[in-house]
Design an enzyme around this catalytic site. Structure first.
Site, PDB file in Angstrom:
ATOM      1  N   ILE A  13      -3.327   2.466  -7.853  1.00 28.46           N
ATOM      2  CA  ILE A  13      -3.809   2.788  -6.501  1.00 28.46           C
ATOM      3  C   ILE A  13      -5.144   3.533  -6.566  1.00 28.46           C
ATOM      4  O   ILE A  13      -6.012   3.367  -5.686  1.00 28.46           O
ATOM      5  CB  ILE A  13      -2.750   3.570  -5.687  1.00 28.46           C
ATOM      6  N   SER A  35      -5.416  12.579 -15.907  1.00 32.34           N
ATOM      7  CA  SER A  35      -4.461  11.484 -16.005  1.00 32.34           C
ATOM      8  C   SER A  35      -4.003  11.385 -17.453  1.00 32.34           C
ATOM      9  O   SER A  35      -4.782  11.680 -18.367  1.00 32.34           O
ATOM     10  CB  SER A  35      -5.127  10.172 -15.564  1.00 32.34           C
ATOM     11  N   LYS A  89       0.901   8.615  -0.247  1.00 33.17           N
ATOM     12  CA  LYS A  89       2.224   8.456   0.332  1.00 33.17           C
ATOM     13  C   LYS A  89       3.211   7.974  -0.742  1.00 33.17           C
ATOM     14  O   LYS A  89       2.770   7.264  -1.649  1.00 33.17           O
ATOM     15  CB  LYS A  89       2.186   7.500   1.522  1.00 33.17           C
TER      16      LYS A  89
END
Lengths: 307, 307
Positions: A13, A35, A89
């Site tokens: 994403i 990350s 989300k």
């Protein structure tokens, strides 16, 4: 003034949406990433949010796009460090997590943004206005896709307490709660659980709104070929179709949308506005609909799912 | 001015608590009841809320104490008729229902009160203040009772979407959310479902608060003999026990409570204040913790339950 942004979780994403949107935004500058595996060429990268916060870059705000089960701890750290926080989300694993983060953000005086990208679809605002001006007879959301295509190998989606098909389904709920003129609530739900999984692969949901209008939703992770992300409505002014996850409005078969798709641009514009205004937007209504479905839903075992 | 009250659902909780409390209240006068089976001697009784609303009595406010699965429709009718509404706990079957009612009450300009009787225990306020003044090391709520004694024959408690042991357990959650200084959220949950029932008979819940303090809860409907409704806390100022569902505070084995038990008097005082102020109180935090538990909880099948 440019907002110096750190990005946590450089996965699908982030590459598909966040990184190009941030690069094109007049409000934000990407100054660092954190990350375990991913990075962005030309931007300092760290193995963890702790390391990023300890680095030399000045960071004003942090976007979190790792899987939701590690989001709370990262958000807590970011807020405690005085950073504004953008949550992909769903904003957390539970309503309790998001309420706890909202309280901490308020105490720390930073902005918390629970993002619902589908609410920024190109046709959402026109659809909301169009439905508000007519009488709605019935509504049905259909969100069906191939989990192997959209969530390849994402085992975390299937763990106990994860959302399963409600991960895309919550996009439908974020759209319904944005476009419908009245609140709706659950009457019946069936959740299909693969025998080898702790999260649902499909859901059939029956709602009603406060004026008695039936609202239905069908979610399925097992659709091969093209995905379906649609809201259908029968109304006194004709048949409405909101297609492509909120980006195309069709009335009686005629396309009405004129704006281009720009969901993540809308999200980052909103995040910049919240920071400028010193406000938060941590609406958990879509997640509350999901928890209601787990409370009320009848669970039906179905055949095992393997990637 | 006396508030003329209609009471809907004349069952165990109405007889045990509401009717004597209303009779003793300076603010309220019971002018009608609606119930399929029950009635109050000397008060006009109707078979339904619709019939009560059509009757000649002038009614300002309505208390709903039927089982939760019929509460939404009754509350909607009461609000649409311009009455203030007192909801027994839980305030609805889902968060969606309560949000829908809150919106309707706001639109209609009436007061909606989602009551949590355990928050009005005699020792709650002293406990909250005592905990706020110390450092908490750990918290554990234990709510165990014999369902055959406290909910004799109440089959609705076991239907799909009903709360099962969370019906008393939500009292514990309403106490924890009232006395603890910070928000907490769920880490792990195990829900025990009898093989012949669609709702849990026991639950084991692990929370943490925003300062990292462990908070646990154990609910069980299978405890024979005396019930246990207790919160234990280890703190820098000693060992705390909040006993009798919020009515007795003990510190290091010494009883500190001086006020008598008067939970429902507290609730009706609060309802009168809300009406006078033109406000609502529809806090759904305890119910959100329950829906979170159904979302995250691992379900363990256990032996069948029969009354």
């Amino acid at each position: 003034m440019t907002i110096r942004l750190g990005l946590v979780g450089v996965g699908k994403i982030a590459h598909d949406q966040h990184i190009p949107t941030i690069a094109a935004s007049p409000d934000f500058e990407l100054v660092a990433t954190a990350s375990r595996h991913g990075s962005v060429e030309g931007t300092p990268s760290y193995p963890s949010i702790e390391a990023m916060l300890d680095g030399p870059e000045t960071i004003d705000a942090i976007t979190l796009c790792q899987p939701p089960h590690v989001r709370y701890d990262a958000a807590r750290l970011a807020i405690a460090s005085g950073k504004h926080v953008f949550l992909e989300k769903p904003p957390g694993m539970t309503l309790g997590e998001v309420a706890a983060l909202a309280e901490q953000a308020a105490d720390a005086g930073v902005s918390l943004f629970a993002s619902w990208h589908s609410r920024y679809g190109a046709a959402i605002e026109d659809t909301r206005a169009w439905l508000a001006a007519t009488t709605i007879h019935s509504v049905k959301a259909i969100w069906k896709e191939d989990v192997r295509v959209w969530h390849p190998g994402q085992e975390w989606l299937w763990e106990a307490g994860a959302l399963g098909v409600f991960d895309p389904g919550i996009n439908a709920l974020s759209v319904l709660t944005a476009i419908l003129p009245r609140r709706f609530f659950l009457l019946d739900a069936t959740l299909e659980f693969p025998e080898n999984r702790a999260a649902p692969i499909a859901a059939d949901l029956t709602y009603v709104d406060t004026a008695g209008v039936p609202v239905a939703a069908e979610f399925d992770f097992r659709q091969p070929g093209p995905h379906t992300w649609e809201v259908h409505a029968e109304t006194a002014a004709g048949t409405m179709l909101l297609a492509k996850g909120g980006n195309e409005l069709w009335i009686d078969g005629v396309l009405k949308t004129t704006a281009p798709e720009a969901e993540y641009r809308g999200l980052y514009d909103q995040f910049a506005k919240l920071i400028a205004a010193g406000k938060s937007d941590a609406d958990t209504t879509p997640l509350a609909h999901v928890t209601d479905a787990f409370l009320r839903g009848v669970r039906k075992p179905v055949e095992p799912f393997h990637y």
